[in-house]
Design an enzyme around this catalytic site. Structure first.
Site, PDB file in Angstrom:
ATOM      1  N   HIS A  10       0.859  -1.185   0.000  1.00 16.82           N
ATOM      2  CA  HIS A  10       0.000   0.000   0.000  1.00 16.82           C
ATOM      3  C   HIS A  10       0.896   1.236   0.000  1.00 16.82           C
ATOM      4  O   HIS A  10       1.721   1.411   0.880  1.00 16.82           O
ATOM      5  CB  HIS A  10      -0.888  -0.025   1.244  1.00 16.82           C
ATOM      6  CG  HIS A  10      -1.823   1.136   1.352  1.00 16.82           C
ATOM      7  ND1 HIS A  10      -3.073   1.131   0.762  1.00 16.82           N
ATOM      8  CD2 HIS A  10      -1.710   2.328   1.969  1.00 16.82           C
ATOM      9  CE1 HIS A  10      -3.685   2.287   1.033  1.00 16.82           C
ATOM     10  NE2 HIS A  10      -2.873   3.033   1.764  1.00 16.82           N
ATOM     11  N   ASP A  12       1.138   5.346  -0.078  1.00 19.62           N
ATOM     12  CA  ASP A  12       0.432   6.605   0.129  1.00 19.62           C
ATOM     13  C   ASP A  12       1.076   7.711  -0.681  1.00 19.62           C
ATOM     14  O   ASP A  12       2.253   8.020  -0.491  1.00 19.62           O
ATOM     15  CB  ASP A  12       0.464   6.983   1.617  1.00 19.62           C
ATOM     16  CG  ASP A  12      -0.505   6.143   2.432  1.00 19.62           C
ATOM     17  OD1 ASP A  12      -1.588   5.809   1.912  1.00 19.62           O
ATOM     18  OD2 ASP A  12      -0.177   5.826   3.586  1.00 19.62           O
ATOM     19  N   ASP A 152      -7.344   2.012   6.803  1.00 13.39           N
ATOM     20  CA  ASP A 152      -6.001   2.595   6.740  1.00 13.39           C
ATOM     21  C   ASP A 152      -5.874   3.605   7.876  1.00 13.39           C
ATOM     22  O   ASP A 152      -6.635   4.572   7.923  1.00 13.39           O
ATOM     23  CB  ASP A 152      -5.863   3.270   5.365  1.00 13.39           C
ATOM     24  CG  ASP A 152      -4.474   3.820   5.086  1.00 13.39           C
ATOM     25  OD1 ASP A 152      -3.557   3.585   5.896  1.00 13.39           O
ATOM     26  OD2 ASP A 152      -4.310   4.488   4.045  1.00 13.39           O
ATOM     27  N   GLY A 154      -3.662   3.636  11.948  1.00 12.03           N
ATOM     28  CA  GLY A 154      -3.692   3.164  13.334  1.00 12.03           C
ATOM     29  C   GLY A 154      -4.037   1.693  13.482  1.00 12.03           C
ATOM     30  O   GLY A 154      -4.564   1.272  14.512  1.00 12.03           O
TER      31      GLY A 154
HETATM   32 ZN    ZN Z   1      -3.136   4.936   2.617  1.00 11.12          ZN
END
Ligand code: ZN
Length: 191
Positions: A10, A12, A152, A154
């Site tokens: 994943h 970001d 997505d 914590g």
């Molecule tokens: Zn993300």
């Protein structure tokens, strides 16, 4: 992360506009893609996903998720992403209600529920996002049971369990894995 046993990577992407931070862009993704066979799940926290979608697909993205809040016509972006030949996801910030995404459930492959404010790592999980996950899962049950719901922000062994119980089937973990002494056992714990 391949060694830790993740199913996908994943990534970001932040533009310093839709979110205050700036993260990596197309060239970094392209070099990651060359080094890895993993499924590239790209989370676009950017103001203009339409403008950059094709560049990210060329760089190796297998799934492009954009923010509902960033665009005026989500259906057009979903179509564009599918025409580029990859899967499409739509993401909701914590303040955006579940019902905002309901019109698009049949069109997307995945809904990403942000469980922290997007833009910074290491934040605490917002447990008031759990009802949002359940309500999207409930709405999807009859209409599109194969919809993926991703969370997505914590995520650790404890919060991951709560999200899975609420109906999420893809957990994104950052600090929990990168900060672990043994990423492999942290991953097993999430599973
Ligand atoms: Zn993300």
């Amino acid at each position: 992360m391949e060694l830790a046993g993740a199913d996908m990577l994943h990534i970001d992407v932040m533009d310093g506009h839709f979110v205050p931070n700036i993260s990596l862009g197309v060239p970094v993704l392209a070099s990651l893609d060359k080094k890895s066979d993993m499924f590239m799940d790209v989370h676009l926290m950017i103001s203009d996903p339409a403008k950059y979608a094709s560049a990210f697909v060329k760089a190796g993205a297998d799934l492009l998720t954009f923010h509902l809040e960033a665009v005026d016509k989500p259906d057009e972006i979903i179509d564009l992403i599918h025409r580029l030949g990859v899967k499409a996801g739509i993401s909701l910030k914590p303040a955006t209600a579940a019902k905002e995404v309901f019109p698009y459930l049949e069109q997307v492959d995945l809904v990403l529920v942000m469980t922290v404010e997007p833009g910074f790592g290491g934040q605490r999980f917002m447990s008031d996002m759990l009802p949002k996950i359940s309500s999207i899962r409930k709405e999807a049950e009859a209409r599109c049971p194969s919809l993926h719901i991703q969370v997505d922000g914590g995520i650790n062994a404890e919060t991951g369990k709560l999200c899975a119980a609420a109906g999420a089937d893809i957990l994104v973990a950052g600090s929990h894995l990168f900060g672990a002494d043994d990423p492999h056992s942290a991953m097993e714990c999430l599973r």
